[in-house]
Design a protein around this motif. Structure first.
Motif, PDB file in Angstrom:
ATOM      1  N   GLY A 185      40.760  34.499  42.249  1.00 54.50           N
ATOM      2  CA  GLY A 185      42.124  34.294  41.734  1.00 54.50           C
ATOM      3  C   GLY A 185      43.140  34.519  42.829  1.00 54.50           C
ATOM      4  N   LEU A 186      44.375  34.235  42.503  1.00 56.86           N
ATOM      5  CA  LEU A 186      45.439  34.420  43.491  1.00 56.86           C
ATOM      6  C   LEU A 186      45.734  35.899  43.700  1.00 56.86           C
ATOM      7  CD1 LEU A 186      48.085  31.701  42.522  1.00 56.86           C
ATOM      8  CD2 LEU A 186      46.288  31.563  44.247  1.00 56.86           C
ATOM      9  N   GLN A 187      46.332  36.217  44.841  1.00 55.31           N
ATOM     10  CA  GLN A 187      46.755  37.594  45.091  1.00 55.31           C
ATOM     11  C   GLN A 187      47.795  38.000  44.051  1.00 55.31           C
ATOM     12  OE1 GLN A 187      47.952  38.465  49.146  1.00 55.31           O
ATOM     13  NE2 GLN A 187      49.383  39.990  48.397  1.00 55.31           N
ATOM     14  N   GLY A 188      47.647  39.206  43.548  1.00 57.39           N
ATOM     15  CA  GLY A 188      48.617  39.686  42.564  1.00 57.39           C
ATOM     16  C   GLY A 188      48.284  39.255  41.142  1.00 57.39           C
ATOM     17  N   SER A 189      47.222  38.463  40.995  1.00 59.10           N
ATOM     18  CA  SER A 189      46.889  37.993  39.653  1.00 59.10           C
ATOM     19  C   SER A 189      46.317  39.127  38.794  1.00 59.10           C
ATOM     20  CB  SER A 189      45.892  36.828  39.708  1.00 59.10           C
ATOM     21  OG  SER A 189      44.706  37.239  40.355  1.00 59.10           O
ATOM     22  N   GLY A 190      45.832  40.159  39.461  1.00 59.93           N
ATOM     23  CA  GLY A 190      45.285  41.293  38.711  1.00 59.93           C
ATOM     24  C   GLY A 190      43.774  41.420  38.877  1.00 59.93           C
ATOM     25  N   LYS A 191      43.240  40.855  39.962  1.00 59.74           N
ATOM     26  CA  LYS A 191      41.786  40.900  40.196  1.00 59.74           C
ATOM     27  C   LYS A 191      41.259  42.314  40.346  1.00 59.74           C
ATOM     28  CE  LYS A 191      41.574  38.437  43.857  1.00 59.74           C
ATOM     29  NZ  LYS A 191      42.992  38.128  43.831  1.00 59.74           N
ATOM     30  N   THR A 192      41.913  43.077  41.237  1.00 58.75           N
ATOM     31  CA  THR A 192      41.410  44.424  41.509  1.00 58.75           C
ATOM     32  C   THR A 192      41.454  45.264  40.228  1.00 58.75           C
ATOM     33  OG1 THR A 192      42.188  44.217  43.766  1.00 58.75           O
ATOM     34  CG2 THR A 192      41.728  46.439  43.004  1.00 58.75           C
ATOM     35  N   THR A 193      42.566  45.152  39.519  1.00 57.05           N
ATOM     36  CA  THR A 193      42.702  45.889  38.262  1.00 57.05           C
ATOM     37  C   THR A 193      41.619  45.449  37.274  1.00 57.05           C
ATOM     38  OG1 THR A 193      45.076  45.767  38.677  1.00 57.05           O
ATOM     39  CG2 THR A 193      44.411  46.524  36.512  1.00 57.05           C
TER      40      THR A 193
ATOM     41  N   ASP B 167      41.498  50.643  49.398  1.00 59.54           N
ATOM     42  CA  ASP B 167      41.915  51.995  48.989  1.00 59.54           C
ATOM     43  C   ASP B 167      42.225  52.027  47.497  1.00 59.54           C
ATOM     44  OD1 ASP B 167      41.712  52.802  51.577  1.00 59.54           O
ATOM     45  OD2 ASP B 167      43.865  52.621  52.016  1.00 59.54           O
ATOM     46  N   GLN B 168      42.919  50.986  47.053  1.00 60.73           N
ATOM     47  CA  GLN B 168      43.286  50.884  45.628  1.00 60.73           C
ATOM     48  C   GLN B 168      42.016  50.875  44.774  1.00 60.73           C
ATOM     49  OE1 GLN B 168      45.167  47.128  44.780  1.00 60.73           O
ATOM     50  NE2 GLN B 168      45.380  47.530  42.605  1.00 60.73           N
ATOM     51  N   LEU B 169      41.028  50.091  45.226  1.00 64.75           N
ATOM     52  CA  LEU B 169      39.775  49.998  44.482  1.00 64.75           C
ATOM     53  C   LEU B 169      39.055  51.347  44.497  1.00 64.75           C
ATOM     54  CD1 LEU B 169      38.366  47.737  42.937  1.00 64.75           C
ATOM     55  CD2 LEU B 169      37.007  47.262  44.972  1.00 64.75           C
TER      56      LEU B 169
ATOM     57  N   ILE C  71      42.394  36.606  31.384  1.00 69.13           N
ATOM     58  CA  ILE C  71      43.850  36.473  31.415  1.00 69.13           C
ATOM     59  C   ILE C  71      44.440  37.867  31.578  1.00 69.13           C
ATOM     60  CG2 ILE C  71      45.915  35.711  30.172  1.00 69.13           C
ATOM     61  CD1 ILE C  71      44.328  33.320  30.194  1.00 69.13           C
ATOM     62  N   SER C  72      45.199  38.074  32.630  1.00 62.54           N
ATOM     63  CA  SER C  72      45.776  39.402  32.849  1.00 62.54           C
ATOM     64  C   SER C  72      47.242  39.425  32.428  1.00 62.54           C
ATOM     65  CB  SER C  72      45.657  39.785  34.326  1.00 62.54           C
ATOM     66  OG  SER C  72      46.512  38.959  35.090  1.00 62.54           O
ATOM     67  N   LYS C  73      47.754  40.616  32.303  1.00 66.77           N
ATOM     68  CA  LYS C  73      49.185  40.878  32.037  1.00 66.77           C
ATOM     69  C   LYS C  73      49.684  40.257  30.734  1.00 66.77           C
ATOM     70  CE  LYS C  73      49.706  40.809  37.021  1.00 66.77           C
ATOM     71  NZ  LYS C  73      50.499  40.477  38.179  1.00 66.77           N
ATOM     72  N   LEU C  74      48.806  40.228  29.767  1.00 66.38           N
ATOM     73  CA  LEU C  74      49.198  39.683  28.465  1.00 66.38           C
ATOM     74  C   LEU C  74      50.145  40.626  27.729  1.00 66.38           C
ATOM     75  CD1 LEU C  74      48.243  36.955  27.362  1.00 66.38           C
ATOM     76  CD2 LEU C  74      46.830  38.190  25.766  1.00 66.38           C
ATOM     77  N   ASP C  75      50.298  41.825  28.283  1.00 67.06           N
ATOM     78  CA  ASP C  75      51.248  42.776  27.688  1.00 67.06           C
ATOM     79  C   ASP C  75      52.667  42.519  28.184  1.00 67.06           C
ATOM     80  OD1 ASP C  75      50.026  43.496  30.193  1.00 67.06           O
ATOM     81  OD2 ASP C  75      51.144  45.373  30.122  1.00 67.06           O
ATOM     82  N   GLY C  76      52.819  41.611  29.155  1.00 73.95           N
ATOM     83  CA  GLY C  76      54.152  41.367  29.714  1.00 73.95           C
ATOM     84  C   GLY C  76      55.032  40.601  28.736  1.00 73.95           C
TER      85      GLY C  76
ATOM     86  N   SER D 191      43.577  41.102  29.561  1.00 76.05           N
ATOM     87  CA  SER D 191      43.964  42.394  30.087  1.00 76.05           C
ATOM     88  C   SER D 191      45.381  42.689  29.617  1.00 76.05           C
ATOM     89  CB  SER D 191      43.872  42.325  31.611  1.00 76.05           C
ATOM     90  OG  SER D 191      44.572  43.369  32.199  1.00 76.05           O
ATOM     91  N   MET D 192      45.544  43.865  29.005  1.00 80.19           N
ATOM     92  CA  MET D 192      46.794  44.137  28.302  1.00 80.19           C
ATOM     93  C   MET D 192      47.505  45.366  28.843  1.00 80.19           C
ATOM     94  SD  MET D 192      46.342  42.098  25.447  1.00 80.19           S
ATOM     95  CE  MET D 192      47.220  42.958  24.201  1.00 80.19           C
ATOM     96  N   GLY D 193      47.331  45.650  30.119  1.00 79.26           N
ATOM     97  CA  GLY D 193      48.016  46.822  30.649  1.00 79.26           C
ATOM     98  C   GLY D 193      47.330  47.278  31.916  1.00 79.26           C
ATOM     99  N   GLU D 194      47.806  48.402  32.442  1.00 79.72           N
ATOM    100  CA  GLU D 194      47.259  48.848  33.725  1.00 79.72           C
ATOM    101  C   GLU D 194      46.164  49.887  33.563  1.00 79.72           C
ATOM    102  OE1 GLU D 194      50.354  48.865  36.974  1.00 79.72           O
ATOM    103  OE2 GLU D 194      51.632  48.733  35.207  1.00 79.72           O
ATOM    104  N   LYS D 195      46.008  50.420  32.357  1.00 80.49           N
ATOM    105  CA  LYS D 195      44.989  51.463  32.151  1.00 80.49           C
ATOM    106  C   LYS D 195      43.586  50.851  32.131  1.00 80.49           C
ATOM    107  CE  LYS D 195      47.627  55.160  30.580  1.00 80.49           C
ATOM    108  NZ  LYS D 195      48.600  54.847  29.515  1.00 80.49           N
TER     109      LYS D 195
END
Ligand code: GDP
Length: 294
Positions: free
Chosen positions: A107-115, A145-147, A245-250, A272-276
């Motif tokens: 996926g694109l950067q920032g899409s939420g892959k790592t999360t 580091d994030q991972l 699908i990420s950031k569906l909570d937005g 994906s509905m959040g950062e937790k």
């Protein structure tokens, strides 16, 4: 997400309910409203066109028009067609019998892959699996580091292979999984803000090297109209088996997310509905369609 789409659709349904018996002109006018609502929510133009054509055809039958509650039947048809658009049935992640299973995220950067990688690891861990995360995004300095931090929080090890090439990291992670008896490797790959050739080629090369059992594309629900271009390019180059699908909570309009299945033909597997870590849900077309209709 979908708040304004829900409001628009419900206003349309309220107008129909207020009429009692419906005429063809009422249906045409309702379909025009639905078309506008979907377009304004950023659903792809062609997807909207097909959706409205099918819905209208089903509404204009004698069975609906002559029924005692035509407006209710229209609502039911819109709901059915939304479920159909979203893939009709749940498409669960099925692991193969190969040990370790390899799941690769693109996926694109920032899409939420790592999360998403971390959430997937958490979900699998809760199901009794022992995942290993592979940090193959070597371009964004903080990614590994994030991972590592997030992996630590959920008690899932992260294979980093500092300084190595992403292909070697992915291969190293698979070897490590064999050595350490981990049964699923989740490969987090690099993305760019926009599609670029080097990123695509690298994803293709990693895929060739580790032969993942599943490739999942992570798509940001806030992407808007450009989503069609992005998912089509990934489908062509890396191919993938399903979508997260990420950031569906937005609070974006979210129509891109509604177009993905129709455009790629690939199932949406998770949202994906959040950062937790526990905010990854198995995708249900029925639940999502009902959420949209409020
Ligand atoms: P990557 O570059 O594709 O690996 O993207 P990241 O996983 O780093 O995510 C980019 C940003 O989006 C981060 O700030 C995440 O916390 C955030 N993010 C990811 N998934 C979600 C989600 O489902 N909901 C929300 N609200 N934020 C998310």
């Amino acid at each position: 997400m979908f708040n304004s789409l829900s409001d628009r659709l419900n206003d349309t349904f309220d107008r129909l309910r207020g009429k009692g018996k419906l005429t063809e002109a009422d249906i045409t006018s309702a379909m025009r409203d639905i078309r506008m609502a979907l377009l304004e929510a950023d659903v792809n133009f062609k997807v909207v066109k097909d959706f409205v054509a099918k819905t209208k055809e089903r509404c204009l039958t004698a069975e609906v028009m002559d029924s005692l509650t035509p407006a209710q039947n229209v609502v039911k048809i819109v709901l059915d067609e939304l479920v159909e658009l979203l893939g009709s049935t749940e498409s669960k992640l099925v692991l193969s019998s190969r040990i370790p299973n390899v799941i690769m995220l693109v996926g694109l950067q920032g899409s939420g892959k790592t999360t998403a990688a971390v959430k997937l690891a958490y979900l699998l861990k809760k199901q009794g699996k022992s995942p290993l995360l592979a940090a193959c995004d070597v371009y964004r300095p903080a990614a590994a580091d994030q991972l590592a931090t997030l992996g630590g929080e959920i008690g899932v090890p992260v294979f980093r292979g500092d300084g190595a090439h992403p292909i070697e990291i992915a291969q190293g992670a698979v070897r490590e999984a064999v050595d350490k008896m981990r049964d699923v490797v989740i490969v987090d790959t690099a993305g760019r803000l926009q599609i670029d050739e080097q990123m695509m080629q690298e994803a293709v090369d990693i895929k060739r090297a580790v032969k993942p059992d599943q490739v999942l594309m992570v798509v940001d629900a806030m992407t808007g109209q450009d989503i069609v271009n992005v998912v089509s390019t990934f489908a062509e180059r890396t191919d993938f088996d399903g979508v997260i699908i990420s950031k569906l909570d937005g609070d974006a309009r979210g129509g891109g997310a509604l177009s993905v299945r129709a455009v790629t033909g690939k199932p949406i597997k998770f949202v994906s509905m959040g950062e937790k870590p526990d905010s990854l849900e198995v995708f249900s077309p029925d639940r999502m369609a009902k959420r949209i209709l409020g």
